[in-house]
Scaffold this active site. Structure first.
Site, PDB file in Angstrom:
ATOM      1  N   SER A   1      54.966  28.578  17.334  1.00  0.00           N
ATOM      2  CA  SER A   1      55.256  27.403  18.128  1.00  0.00           C
ATOM      3  C   SER A   1      54.809  26.315  16.845  1.00  0.00           C
ATOM      4  CB  SER A   1      53.631  26.482  18.510  1.00  0.00           C
ATOM      5  OG  SER A   1      53.302  25.078  18.298  1.00  0.00           O
TER       6      SER A   1
ATOM      7  N   HIS B   1      59.032  27.906  20.830  1.00  0.00           N
ATOM      8  CA  HIS B   1      57.411  27.402  21.178  1.00  0.00           C
ATOM      9  C   HIS B   1      57.906  25.679  20.755  1.00  0.00           C
ATOM     10  CE1 HIS B   1      54.195  27.566  24.718  1.00  0.00           C
ATOM     11  NE2 HIS B   1      53.866  26.490  23.254  1.00  0.00           N
TER      12      HIS B   1
ATOM     13  N   ASP C   1      56.013  22.882  21.775  1.00  0.00           N
ATOM     14  CA  ASP C   1      54.910  21.737  22.926  1.00  0.00           C
ATOM     15  C   ASP C   1      55.115  20.640  23.089  1.00  0.00           C
ATOM     16  OD1 ASP C   1      52.360  23.945  22.888  1.00  0.00           O
ATOM     17  OD2 ASP C   1      53.081  23.812  21.045  1.00  0.00           O
TER      18      ASP C   1
ATOM     19  N   MET D   1      54.276  16.940  24.019  1.00  0.00           N
ATOM     20  CA  MET D   1      52.807  16.343  25.041  1.00  0.00           C
ATOM     21  C   MET D   1      53.626  14.495  25.196  1.00  0.00           C
ATOM     22  SD  MET D   1      50.490  18.214  21.972  1.00  0.00           S
ATOM     23  CE  MET D   1      50.264  19.903  21.694  1.00  0.00           C
TER      24      MET D   1
ATOM     25  N   HIS E   1      56.932  24.250  26.841  1.00  0.00           N
ATOM     26  CA  HIS E   1      55.741  23.729  27.250  1.00  0.00           C
ATOM     27  C   HIS E   1      55.002  22.533  27.744  1.00  0.00           C
ATOM     28  CE1 HIS E   1      51.071  24.702  26.551  1.00  0.00           C
ATOM     29  NE2 HIS E   1      51.419  24.471  28.442  1.00  0.00           N
TER      30      HIS E   1
ATOM     31  N   MET F   1      53.355  19.207  28.452  1.00  0.00           N
ATOM     32  CA  MET F   1      51.675  19.579  28.662  1.00  0.00           C
ATOM     33  C   MET F   1      52.118  17.370  29.246  1.00  0.00           C
ATOM     34  SD  MET F   1      49.331  21.826  25.741  1.00  0.00           S
ATOM     35  CE  MET F   1      50.629  21.931  24.587  1.00  0.00           C
TER      36      MET F   1
ATOM     37  N   MET G   1      46.082  29.096  28.403  1.00  0.00           N
ATOM     38  CA  MET G   1      45.663  28.267  27.335  1.00  0.00           C
ATOM     39  C   MET G   1      44.177  29.419  27.020  1.00  0.00           C
ATOM     40  SD  MET G   1      47.713  26.268  26.349  1.00  0.00           S
ATOM     41  CE  MET G   1      46.602  25.544  24.785  1.00  0.00           C
TER      42      MET G   1
ATOM     43  N   GLY H   1      46.052  20.264  22.916  1.00  0.00           N
ATOM     44  CA  GLY H   1      46.766  18.523  22.635  1.00  0.00           C
ATOM     45  C   GLY H   1      46.573  18.638  21.171  1.00  0.00           C
ATOM     46  N   PHE H   2      46.047  19.770  20.466  1.00  0.00           N
ATOM     47  CA  PHE H   2      45.980  19.326  19.265  1.00  0.00           C
ATOM     48  C   PHE H   2      46.591  21.586  18.632  1.00  0.00           C
ATOM     49  CE2 PHE H   2      43.807  16.210  20.068  1.00  0.00           C
ATOM     50  CZ  PHE H   2      44.020  15.572  19.539  1.00  0.00           C
ATOM     51  N   GLY H   3      46.621  21.790  17.416  1.00  0.00           N
ATOM     52  CA  GLY H   3      46.987  22.412  17.126  1.00  0.00           C
ATOM     53  C   GLY H   3      46.435  23.101  16.099  1.00  0.00           C
ATOM     54  N   GLY H   4      45.754  24.925  15.324  1.00  0.00           N
ATOM     55  CA  GLY H   4      44.889  25.151  14.535  1.00  0.00           C
ATOM     56  C   GLY H   4      42.791  25.191  15.037  1.00  0.00           C
TER      57      GLY H   4
ATOM     58  N   ASP I   1      47.788  31.112  24.281  1.00  0.00           N
ATOM     59  CA  ASP I   1      48.539  30.386  23.367  1.00  0.00           C
ATOM     60  C   ASP I   1      46.993  29.714  22.784  1.00  0.00           C
ATOM     61  OD1 ASP I   1      49.355  27.941  21.563  1.00  0.00           O
ATOM     62  OD2 ASP I   1      50.666  26.884  23.642  1.00  0.00           O
ATOM     63  N   GLY I   2      47.241  29.739  21.191  1.00  0.00           N
ATOM     64  CA  GLY I   2      45.411  29.437  21.406  1.00  0.00           C
ATOM     65  C   GLY I   2      44.623  29.777  19.732  1.00  0.00           C
ATOM     66  N   GLY I   3      44.553  29.473  19.063  1.00  0.00           N
ATOM     67  CA  GLY I   3      43.790  30.245  18.252  1.00  0.00           C
ATOM     68  C   GLY I   3      44.226  31.546  17.861  1.00  0.00           C
TER      69      GLY I   3
ATOM     70  N   GLY J   1      50.372  29.210  15.920  1.00  0.00           N
ATOM     71  CA  GLY J   1      51.416  27.830  15.505  1.00  0.00           C
ATOM     72  C   GLY J   1      50.863  27.946  13.661  1.00  0.00           C
ATOM     73  N   SER J   2      49.909  27.650  13.667  1.00  0.00           N
ATOM     74  CA  SER J   2      48.919  27.613  12.109  1.00  0.00           C
ATOM     75  C   SER J   2      49.059  28.616  11.371  1.00  0.00           C
ATOM     76  CB  SER J   2      47.663  27.481  11.941  1.00  0.00           C
ATOM     77  OG  SER J   2      47.563  25.505  12.614  1.00  0.00           O
TER      78      SER J   2
END
Length: 220
Positions: free
Chosen positions: A8, A33, A35, A37, A66, A68, A137, A142-145, A175-177, A197-198
């Site tokens: 991402s 990827h 995002d 927003m 993606h 959003m 999700m 809305g936010f990475g990390g 997607d996420g974490g 991402g992170s």
């Protein structure tokens, strides 16, 4: 289904975005990827079709876009024209979900639907046959990390059972974490496309991390 890593660029260095996209291509990523927003559906504002079009010449990798946003149907054509290969829309904002999927498919690209952590799988009833991918999700968008929400593991398993029972060929994206510590478990639950991402961009060597994430997911 083959394992795919989709870095991402939300976590990338935006001052060197073209260079970083090229690095992901060289590093063995499967998708880019992106995002998008709108600052309304989610409390953040990112990039639009102009930036995506500018990046298109920097890589041959598929653009996994993606959306959003509250009104994705108004912008699907713009994102396809900019170079999107996959467009994901959120079920939560679409009273006519089937119509949005058909709008994407008419443009000759892949269509996906995203579900937020608390959105039940039942919203996919009657549209699953038309999808190429479902994005679950595993954080609130809305936010990475953010940290992976453990309850999503059962949701992945449930979706995998539904897809297998239906005899469909649909990717399950999460997607996420996602990290080295949990990607194998998520893979075993049934996912095969991983947005990171992170985990990639905050690592010492993003190219090595892409390879390592894939290896761990595969159980190597």
């Amino acid at each position: 289904m083959g394992i795919k890593i989709a870095p991402s660029i939300l976590s990338a260095d935006f001052s060197r975005l073209g260079e970083q996209v090229e690095m992901l291509d060289d590093g063995g990523a499967d998708y880019i990827h992106i995002d998008v927003m709108d600052g309304h559906y989610v409390p953040n504002l990112t990039i639009g079709p102009i930036v995506i079009k500018a990046l298109r010449s920097r890589t041959r990798l598929p653009f996994d876009v993606h959306l959003m946003m509250n009104n994705p149907m108004d912008y699907i054509d713009d994102f396809v024209d900019a170079g999107a290969d996959i467009i994901t829309v959120h079920a939560e904002v679409l009273p006519h979900l089937h119509g949005a999927i058909q709008q994407i498919k008419r443009r000759g690209i892949k269509a996906a639907v995203s579900l937020n952590p608390s959105t039940p799988l039942e919203v996919l009833n009657y549209v699953l046959d038309d999808l190429d991918m479902v994005l679950l999700m595993s954080v609130n968008p809305g936010f990475g990390g953010q940290q992976f929400i453990p309850a999503i593991m059962e949701k992945i398993k449930d979706l995998k059972r539904i897809i297998c029972k239906s005899g469909l060929d649909i990717d399950i994206q999460v997607d996420g974490g996602i990290s080295i510590d949990n990607i194998r478990e998520i893979r075993l639950a049934g996912a095969n496309v991983f947005v990171a991402g992170s985990a990639i961009f905050k690592s010492q060597n993003p190219k090595v991390m892409i390879k390592r994430l894939k290896e761990v997911a595969e159980g190597i």
